[in-house]
Design a protein around this motif. Structure first.
Motif, PDB file in Angstrom:
ATOM      1  N   GLY B   3      32.122  57.941  48.376  1.00 43.01           N
ATOM      2  CA  GLY B   3      33.500  58.410  48.360  1.00 43.01           C
ATOM      3  C   GLY B   3      34.186  57.839  49.583  1.00 43.01           C
ATOM      4  N   ARG B   6      38.146  59.433  54.645  1.00 43.74           N
ATOM      5  CA  ARG B   6      39.525  59.289  55.128  1.00 43.74           C
ATOM      6  C   ARG B   6      39.643  59.558  56.632  1.00 43.74           C
ATOM      7  N   ALA B  42      41.868  51.594  41.184  1.00 44.90           N
ATOM      8  CA  ALA B  42      42.706  52.471  42.006  1.00 44.90           C
ATOM      9  C   ALA B  42      42.688  53.888  41.446  1.00 44.90           C
ATOM     10  N   GLU B  43      42.778  53.988  40.112  1.00 53.00           N
ATOM     11  CA  GLU B  43      42.702  55.301  39.461  1.00 53.00           C
ATOM     12  C   GLU B  43      41.374  55.981  39.730  1.00 53.00           C
ATOM     13  N   GLN B  44      40.275  55.216  39.515  1.00 59.47           N
ATOM     14  CA  GLN B  44      38.929  55.776  39.689  1.00 59.47           C
ATOM     15  C   GLN B  44      38.725  56.298  41.101  1.00 59.47           C
ATOM     16  N   ILE B  45      39.171  55.508  42.084  1.00 56.99           N
ATOM     17  CA  ILE B  45      38.894  55.849  43.479  1.00 56.99           C
ATOM     18  C   ILE B  45      39.922  56.847  44.011  1.00 56.99           C
ATOM     19  N   GLY B  46      41.091  56.868  43.375  1.00 56.67           N
ATOM     20  CA  GLY B  46      42.132  57.786  43.839  1.00 56.67           C
ATOM     21  C   GLY B  46      42.925  57.238  45.007  1.00 56.67           C
ATOM     22  N   VAL B  47      43.276  55.963  44.967  1.00 57.16           N
ATOM     23  CA  VAL B  47      44.120  55.369  46.011  1.00 57.16           C
ATOM     24  C   VAL B  47      45.286  54.639  45.342  1.00 57.16           C
ATOM     25  N   ASN B  48      46.217  54.173  46.145  1.00 53.87           N
ATOM     26  CA  ASN B  48      47.283  53.345  45.611  1.00 53.87           C
ATOM     27  C   ASN B  48      46.725  52.009  45.159  1.00 53.87           C
ATOM     28  N   ARG B  49      47.366  51.438  44.176  1.00 56.18           N
ATOM     29  CA  ARG B  49      46.922  50.148  43.703  1.00 56.18           C
ATOM     30  C   ARG B  49      46.956  49.103  44.820  1.00 56.18           C
TER      31      ARG B  49
END
Lengths: 478, 478
Positions: B3, B6, B42-49
């Motif tokens: 994961g 952050r 980006a969707e899978q990881i949950g970040v901006n493209r």
């Protein structure tokens, strides 16, 4: 459930005759098929053999069955109604099909065990009840909420189990896998089946170890593969012939079980591991690594898989709970490139539509529970204890007549008889003496080798089992 | 589990680049293979493209990946170390093998559903969560003792489940089966797989219904069978051509789903049942009867199987819990002659070593519990309710544009569009409009037919789903 009605006015033999006639007309035993013997039926139903003899006589008088001395009792080919009727020739259908049956020795062992569960079982490759984490799994099942939604599972397998396996593989197997690189299968058996069916084509050549568990699997022949063998010595699989096989026969894959190999119990030596990966990488040759036994190392040493040092992505890794926890969960897994995982998941949908979610939930929770580590440690101690009991019994009953290397992990002791005997005769004699084992020829070796599995038998029966085996062996020599 | 960290000093894009590099070097994405798109990652990881774009740029600068406009981003064919190394060409292995992949439409539907679980699902042939006996099964699991011994199961399946099925088949299906004539399988799918693999040989001819669920199964082609089709009308399968097919092509089996056929929902008329059995018996021709839907008759009428009037033993009967209780249990069964059951049990051992005991215990207890009968009655009411919602929505959204016969049981509504459109375009347009269905061509029909499954979608989404379908259809006509 059919059962005898001992209060009924209808005599027992008549009840039995009616029951058999119903099973015949229902199609369970089609015209021409062999009925179970009078002795076997009597055992199943729980009556004297003479009662079944009487029931058979009744059915014979009606023309429903026919007995011929020496060839048993068969269902007659008579007609059931007025118009001509033919039951399909089910026996011929059952003998057809391109998928091959199991080896005769394995079917014979299974049959013997099902007829007489009191046999000492040195054949079945699974844990005895006292080695399996039965109470732990019971506790997990009763203390958790299950069955949240029982739809078809994700084609690659239950996601929380794959997540638990990512952590397990990192901690126990030195592998940095990801959820998406894991396919959950019905034990390692289904992983092997999917690989042979879906990544290889009829006529392809593959290399396996000799002797080897793979040799006992007709699935390789059923898939139309050509099999070449790499000999195993004390340091595991020998590698000299790989390049030659690749050059001459274009082998497409190597199947190996490097840690506590089945049946020999050997460990692949470190220098051979590096050499194998080097060769595979130079040839672009895939390795299928089967790793069911590593965690059973009796000293608790971390026996790492080939995959953990595979820097060129040559290895598909196969693991399973069957040999370390419970074969009845039917949980195995494969770590493979994404395109392979997706292909096999798609094919598996067509074969069985995936696994039940329930045992996957249980497996995930067991893996993450505080039960897992103590279970493994208990398992190692108990396996070593059973190995020692087996060796002690062999030394007592067969001094000088049998040779073996002492394995440091796994379920099996691989033995060489000092004088070879006929495998089939030895197995039959052993069954008569209350014990089963697997003849070495099942794994591709010459006559005179025997695989004893010590994980399945009860500790208190091991000595008695080996005594029976010794009587069987001696009966053939006299 | 990987994961993002952050709190780490390492920038997010760098963490992502490192993670992707690990997955590549681990072999999940071999050289030459396509990576997921920037958007998808980006969707899978949950970040901006944009963060993934930056990570990809980093990997490109290292020569690890290559992007070409229009054809996505691929792993480079570069070398990982000093000596020449080759990863096996996994993609070619994944495309090989004699076992065929699922039909493209079915893979597309699965992909669409996994990318966007909010799609209204008129495609998946299973019960919605609110139709499955989830709480009943939970209660059974928490109140019983399980896992008594978790070894390999009996090759024919867990004996108490077979005993419970003997009672179930007598009470609900008019069949006098015995324990020994039953094989437990992973849903009816595995029964069909075993039959096509083990009772038939490449080149054999078989007859199936047209349209038919069987047509959607590449397993028939994978087994090398030649397939002939018998048209289905309002009264089920038409029989006129059977004798001709037998004479000309020596068909070896007929596969049929006589009650609430998938996809048409039809019932085989009574006179055809007798005629079919008569013909089969005269020709000695086996019938494979698939019976997943009978108990869903909305009026609770007892729709008996062919097997219940089969006096010449021509029929192998297949049943399942998937369409009446929970597909996630993965429990189906086959009632067949003894020689067939033994042959298939032996083959199944080689494929997956049998089913887990746990879901079999759950199924046996559910079948014998007081939950079973009320569950069935609730299921029938709810299925009829969903069928009516679907029909109401179709009449509202597509008046005059779609035709169907109203089924009296089962999960499916089979529809004919008044003007045929291109199947593939209609499916893509439907996905864009938030809904999936199965194009009729999957079942072998001409363009312009659609199967809507109403068992899987939530009641409150049916109207909205059909509105989306109508928009999709109209978008193609303008």
């Amino acid at each position: 459930m059919w059962g005898l009605d001992r209060e009924s006015k209808k005599p027992l033999y008549q009840q039995i005759a009616d029951h058999i006639e119903r099973r015949i007309s229902f199609g369970e035993f089609p015209p021409g098929s062999l009925l179970p013997s009078e002795r076997k039926l009597a055992e199943q139903i729980g009556v004297n053999r003479s009662t079944v003899v009487q029931a058979f006589a009744e059915l014979r008088s009606l023309g429903i069955i026919e007995s011929r001395s020496g060839s048993g009792t068969r269902v007659s080919q008579f007609k059931w109604g007025a118009s001509p009727k033919h039951t399909p020739n089910w026996n011929r259908y059952a003998q057809g099909g391109s998928f091959l049956p199991n080896l005769p020795f394995l079917r014979r062992i299974r049959e013997a065990l099902s007829q007489d569960p009191s046999l000492v079982d040195f054949a079945s490759g699974e844990l005895a009840a006292d080695l399996a984490p039965t109470s732990e799994i019971s506790e997990i099942m009763s203390s958790h909420q299950y069955a949240s939604y029982l739809g078809y599972d994700n084609p690659q397998g239950y996601i929380p189990l794959r997540q638990a396996l990512v952590r397990y593989l990192a901690e126990y197997r030195g592998l940095q896998a990801t959820e998406s690189s894991i396919l959950i299968t019905s034990g390692s058996q289904q992983s092997l089946f999917l690989i042979t069916q879906c990544l290889l084509s009829p006529g392809d050549a593959v290399a396996i170890e000799d002797p080897s568990y793979y040799y006992s699997l007709p699935m390789f022949q059923s898939a139309g593969l050509r099999i070449f063998r790499l000999p195993v010595d004390q340091d595991g699989m020998r590698l000299e012939e790989i390049r030659g096989l690749y050059k001459k026969h274009r082998i497409k894959m190597i199947f190996t079980n490097p840690n506590f190999q089945n049946p020999t119990g050997t460990l692949l030596a470190d220098e051979r591991r590096h050499q194998l990966l080097q060769t595979a990488s130079e040839l672009g040759l895939p390795i299928i690594e089967d790793d069911p036994y590593s965690l059973t190392d009796y000293e608790g040493l971390p026996r790492m898989p080939l995959k953990s040092i595979d820097t060129s992505g040559s290895v598909i890794y196969i693991g399973s709970f069957s040999k370390i926890a419970a074969s009845g969960l039917r949980i195995g897994w494969m770590v493979a490139p994404n395109s392979v995982v997706l292909r096999l998941a798609d094919a598996r949908q067509q074969m069985d539509f995936g696994l039940s979610v329930i045992p996957q939930q249980v497996a995930a929770q067991f893996l993450e529970s505080d039960f897992f580590e103590p279970h493994l440690s208990r398992l190692r101690t108990n396996l070593m204890y059973k190995r020692d009991l087996l060796i002690e019994a062999l030394r007592k009953e067969l001094p000088g007549e049998i040779q073996f290397h002492i394995p440091k992990g796994g379920h099996h002791l691989w033995c060489k008889l000092s004088e070879p005997v006929n495998d089939a005769k030895l197995l039959e004699a052993a069954i008569r003496n209350g014990v089963v084992f697997v003849p070495g020829s099942v794994y591709g070796s010459d006559a005179g080798f025997v695989r004893f599995t010590f994980a399945r038998a009860k500790s208190e029966c091991i000595g008695q089992g080996i005594a029976g085996f010794a009587r069987a062996l001696h009966s053939l020599r006299n």
